[in-house]
Design an enzyme around this catalytic site. Structure first.
Site, PDB file in Angstrom:
ATOM      1  N   TYR A   1      41.125  52.687  37.840  1.00 49.32           N
ATOM      2  CA  TYR A   1      41.767  52.399  39.002  1.00 49.32           C
ATOM      3  C   TYR A   1      40.636  52.223  40.324  1.00 49.32           C
ATOM      4  CZ  TYR A   1      42.167  57.195  40.617  1.00 49.32           C
ATOM      5  OH  TYR A   1      41.712  58.470  41.215  1.00 49.32           O
ATOM      6  N   CYS A   2      40.776  51.775  41.079  1.00 49.00           N
ATOM      7  CA  CYS A   2      40.241  51.522  42.577  1.00 49.00           C
ATOM      8  C   CYS A   2      41.120  51.182  43.677  1.00 49.00           C
ATOM      9  CB  CYS A   2      38.692  50.600  42.334  1.00 49.00           C
ATOM     10  SG  CYS A   2      39.392  48.722  41.929  1.00 49.00           S
ATOM     11  N   THR A   3      40.404  50.918  44.727  1.00 50.12           N
ATOM     12  CA  THR A   3      41.160  50.489  46.089  1.00 50.12           C
ATOM     13  C   THR A   3      42.177  49.372  45.785  1.00 50.12           C
ATOM     14  OG1 THR A   3      39.504  51.409  47.439  1.00 50.12           O
ATOM     15  CG2 THR A   3      40.972  50.101  48.383  1.00 50.12           C
TER      16      THR A   3
END
Length: 467
Positions: free
Chosen positions: A328-330
């Protein structure tokens, strides 16, 4: 095509692709920048043509289908991955043929082509500008606002035209922020009034190059004041990982999971606890992002920027061997390239990524498994959806998660310093910068120093060993 037309054809004619072996890649690295851009354009055209040739025109209902190597694919992503993995040699041959053909065209009439291209650019930009004659300047500049975050991977034939359009569009709507345009797509975060940002979304949705949906845009409370200015430019990558997009393409990304699906995966992982040995929950962001907010029991690499991520993977491959990886990331964009890079190492059992990133997850699960604040790349530094504070003050250790810039001149590090400590003068990111700050205050002049020259960076390994 304008980039090619503005460079003498003889510069391109000096090189031919060797498709018989890996020598083609070696020769490609020796090209000048204009030659590489021209060759990569030819490769994208060849790739698209090859995929189009596999489309099953007999199938009309329920979406498009592609047939290749005895297999049927029902989505762009699936057929793109198959072609990239299995038919690289054919794509190379097609690229060489396209390259030579376009060179012949350029040689025959480059001046006329350039003139027509410039006219097309002006016409295209004009055609893509929305009619806002019924909207007042007051509505565009004042009132409730928001910040948009979005990205879209797609072939962009001439990024400079899109760049010019984006700059004109944002200026017309009084938007501020950052927009990166490349041959592989577009990535942006812009702020303005609700009226202006809604018009911006409509303009993006109606543009012929981008086949975007409203779901591709993430929004949060804010406005033009969240950015100091507007920056629009053409880049090699729309997210700076430092790896050639033609070598590691977003088309090789992992499986996208909707927020609900990702939530269930994390729920299962947390329920199993220490018993679970075959799943890694991987945060693709930087250490200052994960410090103030993250998913429970995640692996958060202690890296300062995303361009270190490939080296981190290379030096920690055993962490991922035979594992299922949940990334996951922003907003999702770093996972596209990050998962593709991890997949290229061929060590993981499965690789999944959170579609829409933490932004979309928090819209669905504001009190879910992501705790703390979400770091954002504007003057706000962070936004929140829950009341948890998972970080502490750099000086006194009390719970604190509001970043400020180091007050030492030229230092761009962020510091977590609570109000009490800031009142006591603890506003620098580290003792070294604090000492420099005092010296600069006492001196009539100062000696500029590198913006990373402080304990914060000197004491941190560039690529940490997590194995």
């Amino acid at each position: 095509m304008m980039a090619a037309a503005e460079t003498p054809c003889s510069e391109f004619m000096n090189w031919e692709v060797d498709t018989s072996s890996c020598n083609g890649l070696k020769q490609e690295k020796q090209l000048s920048a204009p030659q590489r851009r021209f060759y990569h354009l030819c490769r994208r055209k060849s790739f698209a043509a090859f995929v189009a040739s596999k489309r099953d025109e007999r199938h009309q209902e329920g979406g498009a289908l592609w047939c290749c190597c005895g297999q049927t694919f029902n989505g762009h992503s699936a057929v793109h991955k198959h072609v990239a993995r299995t038919h690289n040699a054919e794509i190379q041959q097609l690229t060489q043929a396209t390259y030579k053909h376009l060179l012949t065209q350029l040689e025959a009439g480059s001046e006329a082509h350039q003139s027509n291209g410039l006219q097309a650019e002006a016409a295209d930009i004009s055609a893509w500008m929305p009619d806002i004659s019924h909207i007042s300047e007051e509505q565009l500049k004042n009132g409730p606002g928001k910040v948009l975050l979005y990205y879209h991977y797609c072939p962009v034939e001439d990024p400079r035209v899109i760049c010019a359009w984006q700059k004109a569009l944002c200026e017309k709507l009084h938007l501020t922020g950052k927009v990166r345009v490349a041959a592989e797509g577009i990535n942006g975060t812009v702020g303005g009034t609700n009226v202006a940002t809604d018009i911006y979304i409509d303009a993006m949705l109606s543009h012929p190059v981008f086949e975007m949906d409203k779901e591709d845009f993430k929004s949060s409370d804010g406005g033009a004041e969240c950015f100091t200015d507007l920056k629009v430019g053409v880049y090699r990558e729309i997210v700076p990982m430092g790896v050639d997009p033609d070598v590691i393409s977003y088309q090789l990304a992992g499986v996208h999971l909707e927020p609900e699906e990702f939530h269930k995966e994390v729920e299962t992982l947390l329920a199993e606890g220490d018993v679970c040995k075959d799943t890694v929950l991987l945060d693709c962001r930087n250490f200052y992002e994960s410090k103030i907010g993250q998913f429970s029991q995640c692996l958060a690499p202690n890296i300062r920027k995303f361009s270190y991520f490939p080296d981190y993977v290379d030096q920690n491959l055993e962490l991922f061997r035979d594992k299922k990886v949940l990334m996951y990331c922003t907003g999702g964009i770093r996972c596209e390239r990050g998962s593709a890079y991890l997949r290229s190492k061929d060590v993981c059992k499965e690789i999944y990524q959170l579609k829409g990133g933490i932004h979309k997850y928090l819209e669905r699960f504001p009190e879910g498994f992501y705790r703390g604040k979400l770091f954002v790349f504007d003057e706000r530094y962070a936004i929140s959806s829950n009341g948890d504070i998972i970080s502490d003050c750099r000086y006194c250790g009390r719970p604190w998660d509001q970043y400020e810039l180091c007050t030492t001149r030229l230092c761009c590090q962020l510091v977590l310093s609570c109000p009490g400590c800031r009142q006591d003068g603890h506003t620098a990111c580290c003792p070294t910068c604090r000492t420099k700050g005092r010296a600069e205050h006492e001196a009539t002049s100062y000696t500029p120093h590198h913006k990373e020259e402080c304990e914060c960076t000197d004491g941190r390994p560039r690529i940490p060993q997590d194995v």
